[in-house]
Design a protein around this motif. Sequence first.
Motif, mmCIF file in Angstrom:
data_model
loop_
_atom_site.group_PDB
_atom_site.id
_atom_site.type_symbol
_atom_site.label_atom_id
_atom_site.label_comp_id
_atom_site.label_asym_id
_atom_site.label_seq_id
_atom_site.Cartn_x
_atom_site.Cartn_y
_atom_site.Cartn_z
ATOM 1 N N VAL A 35 -42.267 18.425 -3.509
ATOM 2 C CA VAL A 35 -41.361 17.454 -4.118
ATOM 3 C C VAL A 35 -40.841 18.031 -5.438
ATOM 4 C CG1 VAL A 35 -42.503 15.472 -3.032
ATOM 5 C CG2 VAL A 35 -43.249 16.237 -5.301
ATOM 6 N N PRO A 36 -39.738 17.490 -5.956
ATOM 7 C CA PRO A 36 -39.253 17.966 -7.249
ATOM 8 C C PRO A 36 -40.335 17.842 -8.319
ATOM 9 C CG PRO A 36 -37.574 16.656 -6.178
ATOM 10 C CD PRO A 36 -38.829 16.511 -5.351
ATOM 11 N N GLY A 37 -40.444 18.873 -9.152
ATOM 12 C CA GLY A 37 -41.467 18.894 -10.181
ATOM 13 C C GLY A 37 -41.395 20.147 -11.020
ATOM 14 N N ARG B 267 -38.521 22.805 -9.755
ATOM 15 C CA ARG B 267 -37.960 22.337 -8.485
ATOM 16 C C ARG B 267 -37.159 21.060 -8.737
ATOM 17 N NH1 ARG B 267 -38.000 25.284 -3.674
ATOM 18 N NH2 ARG B 267 -39.758 26.245 -4.721
ATOM 19 N N THR C 55 -34.666 19.739 -6.499
ATOM 20 C CA THR C 55 -34.374 18.958 -5.301
ATOM 21 C C THR C 55 -35.508 19.125 -4.298
ATOM 22 O OG1 THR C 55 -33.160 20.696 -4.142
ATOM 23 C CG2 THR C 55 -31.884 19.290 -5.620
ATOM 24 N N SER C 56 -35.615 18.198 -3.387
ATOM 25 C CA SER C 56 -36.654 18.235 -2.365
ATOM 26 C C SER C 56 -36.232 19.204 -1.266
ATOM 27 C CB SER C 56 -36.853 16.826 -1.798
ATOM 28 O OG SER C 56 -37.885 16.818 -0.852
ATOM 29 N N TYR D 80 -32.682 15.040 -12.866
ATOM 30 C CA TYR D 80 -33.988 15.699 -12.963
ATOM 31 C C TYR D 80 -34.781 15.148 -14.147
ATOM 32 C CZ TYR D 80 -37.266 19.719 -12.902
ATOM 33 O OH TYR D 80 -38.372 20.539 -12.842
ATOM 34 N N GLU E 152 -35.598 11.245 -13.167
ATOM 35 C CA GLU E 152 -36.388 11.022 -11.952
ATOM 36 C C GLU E 152 -37.663 11.860 -11.881
ATOM 37 O OE1 GLU E 152 -33.956 11.394 -8.462
ATOM 38 O OE2 GLU E 152 -32.547 9.845 -9.162
ATOM 39 N N VAL E 153 -37.730 12.937 -12.648
ATOM 40 C CA VAL E 153 -38.889 13.831 -12.562
ATOM 41 C C VAL E 153 -39.576 13.997 -13.912
ATOM 42 C CG1 VAL E 153 -39.680 16.158 -11.943
ATOM 43 C CG2 VAL E 153 -37.852 15.071 -10.615
ATOM 44 N N LEU E 154 -38.880 14.495 -14.890
ATOM 45 C CA LEU E 154 -39.509 14.908 -16.146
ATOM 46 C C LEU E 154 -39.981 13.759 -17.033
ATOM 47 C CD1 LEU E 154 -37.131 17.853 -17.112
ATOM 48 C CD2 LEU E 154 -39.405 17.997 -16.062
ATOM 49 N N ILE F 135 -43.431 12.190 -15.089
ATOM 50 C CA ILE F 135 -43.926 13.120 -14.068
ATOM 51 C C ILE F 135 -45.365 12.779 -13.658
ATOM 52 C CG2 ILE F 135 -44.756 14.891 -15.665
ATOM 53 C CD1 ILE F 135 -43.270 16.920 -13.672
ATOM 54 N N GLN G 99 -46.525 16.346 -8.994
ATOM 55 C CA GLN G 99 -45.303 17.063 -9.357
ATOM 56 C C GLN G 99 -45.598 18.199 -10.343
ATOM 57 O OE1 GLN G 99 -43.467 13.258 -10.523
ATOM 58 N NE2 GLN G 99 -41.710 13.949 -9.328
#
Length: 159
Positions: free
Chosen positions: A15-17, A37, A39-40, A142, A145-147, A150, A154
Amino acid sequence: MEKITSFTIDHIRLVPGVYVSRKDQFNGTTITTFDLRMTSPNDEPVMNTAEVHTIEHLGATFLRNHAEYKDRMIYFGPMGCRTGFYLLLAGDYQSSDILPLMQEMFSFIASYEGEIPGASARDCGNWLDMNLPMAKYLAAKYLTEVLTDIQDDQLNYPA
Protein backbone atom coordinates in the motif's frame (compact mmCIF):
# COMPACT_ATOMS: atom_id res chain seq x y z
CA MET A 1 20.51 -14.64 -11.77
CA GLU A 2 19.12 -13.89 -8.34
CA LYS A 3 16.10 -11.64 -8.03
CA ILE A 4 17.01 -8.22 -6.69
CA THR A 5 15.45 -7.36 -3.34
CA SER A 6 12.88 -4.89 -4.68
CA PHE A 7 11.39 -7.66 -6.85
CA THR A 8 10.81 -9.88 -3.81
CA ILE A 9 8.34 -7.42 -2.19
CA ASP A 10 4.70 -8.52 -2.52
CA HIS A 11 3.39 -5.71 -4.72
CA ILE A 12 -0.14 -7.12 -4.53
CA ARG A 13 -0.27 -6.39 -0.77
CA LEU A 14 1.84 -3.21 -0.89
CA VAL A 15 0.00 0.00 0.00
CA PRO A 16 1.14 3.62 -0.32
CA GLY A 17 3.62 4.45 2.42
CA VAL A 18 7.24 5.16 3.37
CA TYR A 19 9.40 2.05 3.47
CA VAL A 20 13.06 1.25 4.03
CA SER A 21 13.88 -0.57 0.82
CA ARG A 22 17.47 -1.45 1.70
CA LYS A 23 20.59 -0.43 3.58
CA ASP A 24 24.02 -0.58 2.02
CA GLN A 25 27.51 0.11 3.30
CA PHE A 26 29.79 2.43 1.37
CA ASN A 27 33.20 3.43 2.76
CA GLY A 28 31.99 2.83 6.31
CA THR A 29 28.78 4.81 5.87
CA THR A 30 25.29 3.34 5.81
CA ILE A 31 23.21 4.42 2.82
CA THR A 32 19.47 4.01 3.45
CA THR A 33 17.22 3.67 0.41
CA PHE A 34 13.60 4.63 0.96
CA ASP A 35 10.63 3.52 -1.10
CA LEU A 36 8.21 6.46 -1.17
CA ARG A 37 5.21 4.58 -2.53
CA MET A 38 2.59 7.08 -3.68
CA THR A 39 0.11 4.79 -5.43
CA SER A 40 -1.10 1.26 -4.80
CA PRO A 41 0.79 -0.97 -7.26
CA ASN A 42 -1.31 -2.90 -9.78
CA ASP A 43 -4.45 -1.36 -8.25
CA GLU A 44 -4.41 2.38 -8.97
CA PRO A 45 -3.37 4.07 -12.20
CA VAL A 46 0.33 4.91 -12.30
CA MET A 47 1.46 8.52 -12.34
CA ASN A 48 2.07 10.09 -15.73
CA THR A 49 5.60 11.06 -16.67
CA ALA A 50 4.92 14.81 -16.68
CA GLU A 51 3.86 14.93 -13.03
CA VAL A 52 6.55 12.45 -12.00
CA HIS A 53 9.12 14.65 -13.73
CA THR A 54 7.79 17.74 -11.96
CA ILE A 55 7.82 16.07 -8.54
CA GLU A 56 11.38 14.93 -9.24
CA HIS A 57 12.56 18.47 -10.03
CA LEU A 58 10.79 20.02 -7.03
CA GLY A 59 11.67 17.22 -4.60
CA ALA A 60 15.34 17.08 -5.56
CA THR A 61 15.64 20.87 -5.35
CA PHE A 62 13.92 20.92 -1.96
CA LEU A 63 16.09 18.13 -0.53
CA ARG A 64 19.39 19.48 -1.88
CA ASN A 65 18.62 22.83 -0.24
CA HIS A 66 17.26 21.50 3.05
CA ALA A 67 19.21 22.91 6.01
CA GLU A 68 19.39 19.60 7.89
CA TYR A 69 19.45 16.99 5.11
CA LYS A 70 21.26 18.59 2.14
CA ASP A 71 24.61 17.05 3.13
CA ARG A 72 23.03 13.59 3.58
CA MET A 73 21.01 13.65 0.37
CA ILE A 74 22.36 11.26 -2.25
CA TYR A 75 19.51 10.74 -4.70
CA PHE A 76 15.82 11.41 -5.22
CA GLY A 77 14.12 10.06 -8.32
CA PRO A 78 11.21 8.11 -9.75
CA MET A 79 10.63 4.39 -9.81
CA GLY A 80 10.45 2.93 -13.30
CA CYS A 81 6.95 1.64 -12.58
CA ARG A 82 5.79 5.21 -11.82
CA THR A 83 4.15 4.28 -8.51
CA GLY A 84 6.55 6.28 -6.36
CA PHE A 85 10.07 7.55 -5.76
CA TYR A 86 13.35 6.41 -4.28
CA LEU A 87 15.19 8.56 -1.77
CA LEU A 88 18.76 7.68 -0.77
CA LEU A 89 20.22 9.27 2.34
CA ALA A 90 23.61 8.84 3.95
CA GLY A 91 22.91 7.44 7.41
CA ASP A 92 21.15 4.56 9.12
CA TYR A 93 17.46 5.44 9.23
CA GLN A 94 14.06 3.90 9.86
CA SER A 95 10.97 4.99 7.93
CA SER A 96 9.61 6.94 10.88
CA ASP A 97 12.83 9.00 11.06
CA ILE A 98 12.09 10.81 7.81
CA LEU A 99 8.33 11.38 8.20
CA PRO A 100 8.74 15.06 9.20
CA LEU A 101 11.06 15.59 6.22
CA MET A 102 8.59 13.92 3.83
CA GLN A 103 5.67 15.90 5.25
CA GLU A 104 7.67 19.08 4.76
CA MET A 105 8.74 18.15 1.22
CA PHE A 106 5.32 17.06 -0.03
CA SER A 107 3.73 20.13 1.57
CA PHE A 108 6.29 22.23 -0.32
CA ILE A 109 5.41 20.50 -3.59
CA ALA A 110 1.64 20.67 -2.97
CA SER A 111 1.75 24.42 -2.41
CA TYR A 112 4.48 25.30 -4.93
CA GLU A 113 3.89 28.33 -7.14
CA GLY A 114 6.17 29.71 -9.82
CA GLU A 115 8.66 28.39 -12.31
CA ILE A 116 9.72 24.78 -11.86
CA PRO A 117 13.45 24.69 -11.02
CA GLY A 118 15.47 23.37 -13.94
CA ALA A 119 12.54 23.49 -16.38
CA SER A 120 14.38 24.98 -19.33
CA ALA A 121 16.00 23.62 -22.46
CA ARG A 122 19.42 24.57 -21.07
CA ASP A 123 18.89 22.77 -17.75
CA CYS A 124 16.86 19.66 -18.62
CA GLY A 125 16.77 17.12 -21.42
CA ASN A 126 12.96 16.90 -21.45
CA TRP A 127 11.94 20.24 -19.99
CA LEU A 128 8.58 20.45 -21.75
CA ASP A 129 7.32 17.26 -20.08
CA MET A 130 6.11 18.91 -16.86
CA ASN A 131 2.70 19.17 -15.20
CA LEU A 132 2.74 21.34 -12.08
CA PRO A 133 -1.02 21.25 -11.35
CA MET A 134 -1.10 17.44 -11.39
CA ALA A 135 2.15 17.19 -9.40
CA LYS A 136 0.62 19.46 -6.76
CA TYR A 137 -2.54 17.34 -6.69
CA LEU A 138 -0.58 14.09 -6.25
CA ALA A 139 1.68 15.60 -3.58
CA ALA A 140 -1.35 16.86 -1.64
CA LYS A 141 -3.05 13.46 -1.98
CA TYR A 142 0.03 11.63 -0.66
CA LEU A 143 0.41 14.15 2.15
CA THR A 144 -3.20 13.93 3.34
CA GLU A 145 -3.95 10.24 2.63
CA VAL A 146 -0.61 8.75 3.69
CA LEU A 147 1.87 11.01 5.46
CA THR A 148 -0.45 12.92 7.81
CA ASP A 149 -1.77 9.89 9.70
CA ILE A 150 0.54 7.08 8.59
CA GLN A 151 -0.05 3.62 10.04
CA ASP A 152 2.48 0.89 10.93
CA ASP A 153 1.59 -1.16 7.84
CA GLN A 154 2.60 1.86 5.74
CA LEU A 155 6.07 1.95 7.33
CA ASN A 156 7.08 -1.71 6.93
CA TYR A 157 6.90 -3.89 3.84
CA PRO A 158 4.24 -6.62 3.92
CA ALA A 159 5.61 -9.93 5.19
